[in-house]
Design an enzyme around this catalytic site. Structure first.
Site, PDB file in Angstrom:
ATOM      1  N   ASN A 155     -29.418 -62.759 101.191  1.00 52.16           N
ATOM      2  CA  ASN A 155     -29.711 -62.420  99.817  1.00 52.16           C
ATOM      3  C   ASN A 155     -31.074 -63.103  99.565  1.00 52.16           C
ATOM      4  O   ASN A 155     -31.178 -64.289  99.242  1.00 52.16           O
ATOM      5  CB  ASN A 155     -28.585 -62.952  98.785  1.00 52.16           C
ATOM      6  CG  ASN A 155     -29.018 -62.792  97.435  1.00 52.16           C
ATOM      7  OD1 ASN A 155     -29.980 -62.138  96.912  1.00 52.16           O
ATOM      8  ND2 ASN A 155     -28.240 -63.456  96.743  1.00 52.16           N
ATOM      9  N   LYS A 158     -33.063 -62.826  97.043  1.00 54.88           N
ATOM     10  CA  LYS A 158     -33.227 -63.010  95.806  1.00 54.88           C
ATOM     11  C   LYS A 158     -34.444 -62.673  95.210  1.00 54.88           C
ATOM     12  O   LYS A 158     -35.126 -61.673  95.752  1.00 54.88           O
ATOM     13  CB  LYS A 158     -33.043 -64.567  95.488  1.00 54.88           C
ATOM     14  CG  LYS A 158     -31.644 -64.937  95.917  1.00 54.88           C
ATOM     15  CD  LYS A 158     -31.155 -66.250  95.300  1.00 54.88           C
ATOM     16  CE  LYS A 158     -29.644 -66.574  96.018  1.00 54.88           C
ATOM     17  NZ  LYS A 158     -29.107 -67.941  95.547  1.00 54.88           N
ATOM     18  N   HIS A 206     -23.032 -61.261  91.673  1.00 56.59           N
ATOM     19  CA  HIS A 206     -23.663 -62.645  92.000  1.00 56.59           C
ATOM     20  C   HIS A 206     -23.839 -63.604  90.744  1.00 56.59           C
ATOM     21  O   HIS A 206     -24.135 -63.067  89.740  1.00 56.59           O
ATOM     22  CB  HIS A 206     -25.010 -62.484  92.456  1.00 56.59           C
ATOM     23  CG  HIS A 206     -25.686 -63.892  93.237  1.00 56.59           C
ATOM     24  ND1 HIS A 206     -26.307 -64.742  92.549  1.00 56.59           N
ATOM     25  CD2 HIS A 206     -25.822 -64.147  94.388  1.00 56.59           C
ATOM     26  CE1 HIS A 206     -26.401 -65.863  93.308  1.00 56.59           C
ATOM     27  NE2 HIS A 206     -25.884 -65.412  94.511  1.00 56.59           N
ATOM     28  N   GLU A 238     -25.665 -65.612  89.530  1.00 55.17           N
ATOM     29  CA  GLU A 238     -26.932 -65.674  88.978  1.00 55.17           C
ATOM     30  C   GLU A 238     -27.086 -64.353  88.041  1.00 55.17           C
ATOM     31  O   GLU A 238     -27.647 -64.457  86.702  1.00 55.17           O
ATOM     32  CB  GLU A 238     -27.942 -65.587  89.767  1.00 55.17           C
ATOM     33  CG  GLU A 238     -28.271 -67.086  90.775  1.00 55.17           C
ATOM     34  CD  GLU A 238     -28.789 -67.019  92.115  1.00 55.17           C
ATOM     35  OE1 GLU A 238     -29.654 -65.967  92.316  1.00 55.17           O
ATOM     36  OE2 GLU A 238     -28.613 -67.883  92.749  1.00 55.17           O
ATOM     37  N   GLU A 274     -18.574 -67.402  96.574  1.00 53.61           N
ATOM     38  CA  GLU A 274     -19.631 -68.591  96.275  1.00 53.61           C
ATOM     39  C   GLU A 274     -19.237 -69.324  95.361  1.00 53.61           C
ATOM     40  O   GLU A 274     -19.392 -69.070  94.048  1.00 53.61           O
ATOM     41  CB  GLU A 274     -20.679 -67.601  96.139  1.00 53.61           C
ATOM     42  CG  GLU A 274     -21.023 -66.604  97.113  1.00 53.61           C
ATOM     43  CD  GLU A 274     -22.681 -66.203  97.051  1.00 53.61           C
ATOM     44  OE1 GLU A 274     -23.141 -66.528  97.871  1.00 53.61           O
ATOM     45  OE2 GLU A 274     -23.097 -65.573  95.971  1.00 53.61           O
ATOM     46  N   GLY A 307     -27.535 -72.798  96.543  1.00 56.14           N
ATOM     47  CA  GLY A 307     -28.924 -73.352  96.234  1.00 56.14           C
ATOM     48  C   GLY A 307     -28.932 -75.186  96.019  1.00 56.14           C
ATOM     49  O   GLY A 307     -29.953 -75.685  95.543  1.00 56.14           O
ATOM     50  N   SER A 312     -25.291 -72.651 100.143  1.00 53.91           N
ATOM     51  CA  SER A 312     -25.894 -73.616 100.933  1.00 53.91           C
ATOM     52  C   SER A 312     -25.368 -73.277 102.457  1.00 53.91           C
ATOM     53  O   SER A 312     -25.174 -74.490 103.217  1.00 53.91           O
ATOM     54  CB  SER A 312     -25.590 -75.038 100.308  1.00 53.91           C
ATOM     55  OG  SER A 312     -26.163 -75.267  99.271  1.00 53.91           O
TER      56      SER A 312
HETATM   57  P1  PGA Z   1     -28.025 -70.292  99.071  1.00 53.55           P
HETATM   58  O1  PGA Z   1     -27.492 -69.063  98.200  1.00 53.55           O
HETATM   59  O2  PGA Z   1     -27.540 -69.992 100.288  1.00 53.55           O
HETATM   60  O3  PGA Z   1     -29.168 -70.581  98.855  1.00 53.55           O
HETATM   61  O4  PGA Z   1     -27.073 -71.660  98.513  1.00 53.55           O
HETATM   62  C1  PGA Z   1     -26.411 -68.091  98.355  1.00 53.55           C
HETATM   63  C2  PGA Z   1     -26.294 -67.225  97.591  1.00 53.55           C
HETATM   64  O5  PGA Z   1     -26.650 -67.181  96.225  1.00 53.55           O
HETATM   65  O6  PGA Z   1     -25.872 -66.021  97.944  1.00 53.55           O
END
Ligand code: PGA
Length: 249
Positions: A9, A11, A94, A96, A166, A172, A212
């Site tokens: 992803n 983003k 997601h 976000e 997740e 993140g 992460s």
């Molecule tokens: P990250 O994000 O690997 O940077 O923690 C995962 C995600 O949001 O899909």
């Protein structure tokens, strides 16, 4: 039987040109892998990235889609637009999108149906925030997200969905769920699917872990029986790191 899947992803990162270079680097290295690899790029990149990937293991996906078919929805990108780029997948729900853009389970249920009707594979995200985990409500939260976001689907349509668990506190943050925490909740998710659609459907559903995930922890996460791959954010922006995760199976 369910597939192992590693989806990147990206983003809101990379220009089109940078994205094309990253996709080329991954494309050159996925040859021969048995894992399904998906690059979920910004919508602006899909058409160009689709021209430079040609490995059977490698698929292309968007990160979101509109909740309407077409028309006067300024700034939105429809499922048919996504499909017409050559993409086959779309991330939905997601955290976000849920947190910053007010996407509810009801909106996500509508988007999921549109994506499936267009022949796109939804990568549907669920997961709890830190306060919910600390209050011991994480199982309840993911079950409700499934009930309200997906469980209106027919069994045939549910069978086309990929899930991504997740934990929001791990996205993140550099804080990963332990392999035990991941396995525990993935099993709860699979059992919940089994109660709704039956054990064979639950066994066939790929459930990815996200938050992460890195080359250094992917192996122990993916070794769990109910963890079928990963949804990768930060580490997907570097071909070495991303391939280190793909090769963790
Ligand atoms: P990250 O994000 O690997 O940077 O923690 C995962 C995600 O949001 O899909």
């Amino acid at each position: 039987m369910r597939k192992n899947i590693v989806a990147g992803n990206w983003k809101m990162n990379t220009t089109v040109q940078e994205g094309v270079e990253l996709a080329k680097a991954v494309n050159a290295r996925v040859k021969g892998t048995a894992t399904q690899v998906v690059l979920c790029t910004p919508a602006t990149h899909l058409t160009e990235v689709s021209k430079v990937i040609n490995q059977p293991a490698l698929a292309l996906g968007a990160q979101n889609c509109a909740d309407q078919v077409s028309g006067a929805y300024t700034g939105e990108v429809s499922v048919s637009m996504i499909k017409s780029t050559g993409a086959s997948h779309v991330i939905l729900g997601h955290s976000e999108r849920r947190a910053y853009y007010g996407e509810t389970n009801a909106i996500l249920a509508a988007k999921t149906k549109l994506a499936l009707a267009e022949g796109l594979t939804p990568i549907f995200c669920i997961g709890e925030v830190l306060e919910e985990r600390e209050a011991g409500k994480h199982f309840e939260v993911v079950k409700q997200q499934l009930n309200e976001g997906l469980f209106d689907l027919s069994a045939a349509d549910f069978g086309k969905v990929v899930l991504a668990y997740e934990p929001v506190w791990a996205i993140g943050t550099g804080k990963t769920a332990t392999p035990e925490q991941a396995q525990e909740i993935h099993k709860v998710i699979r059992d919940h699917i089994a109660a709704k659609y039956g054990q064979p459907a639950a066994n066939d559903c790929s459930i990815l872990y996200g938050g992460s995930c890195k080359p250094s922890n992917a192996k122990e996460l993916f070794a769990n029986p109910d963890v079928d791959g990963g949804l990768i954010g930060g580490a997907a922006l570097n071909a070495d790191d991303f391939m280190g995760i793909v090769n963790a199976f």
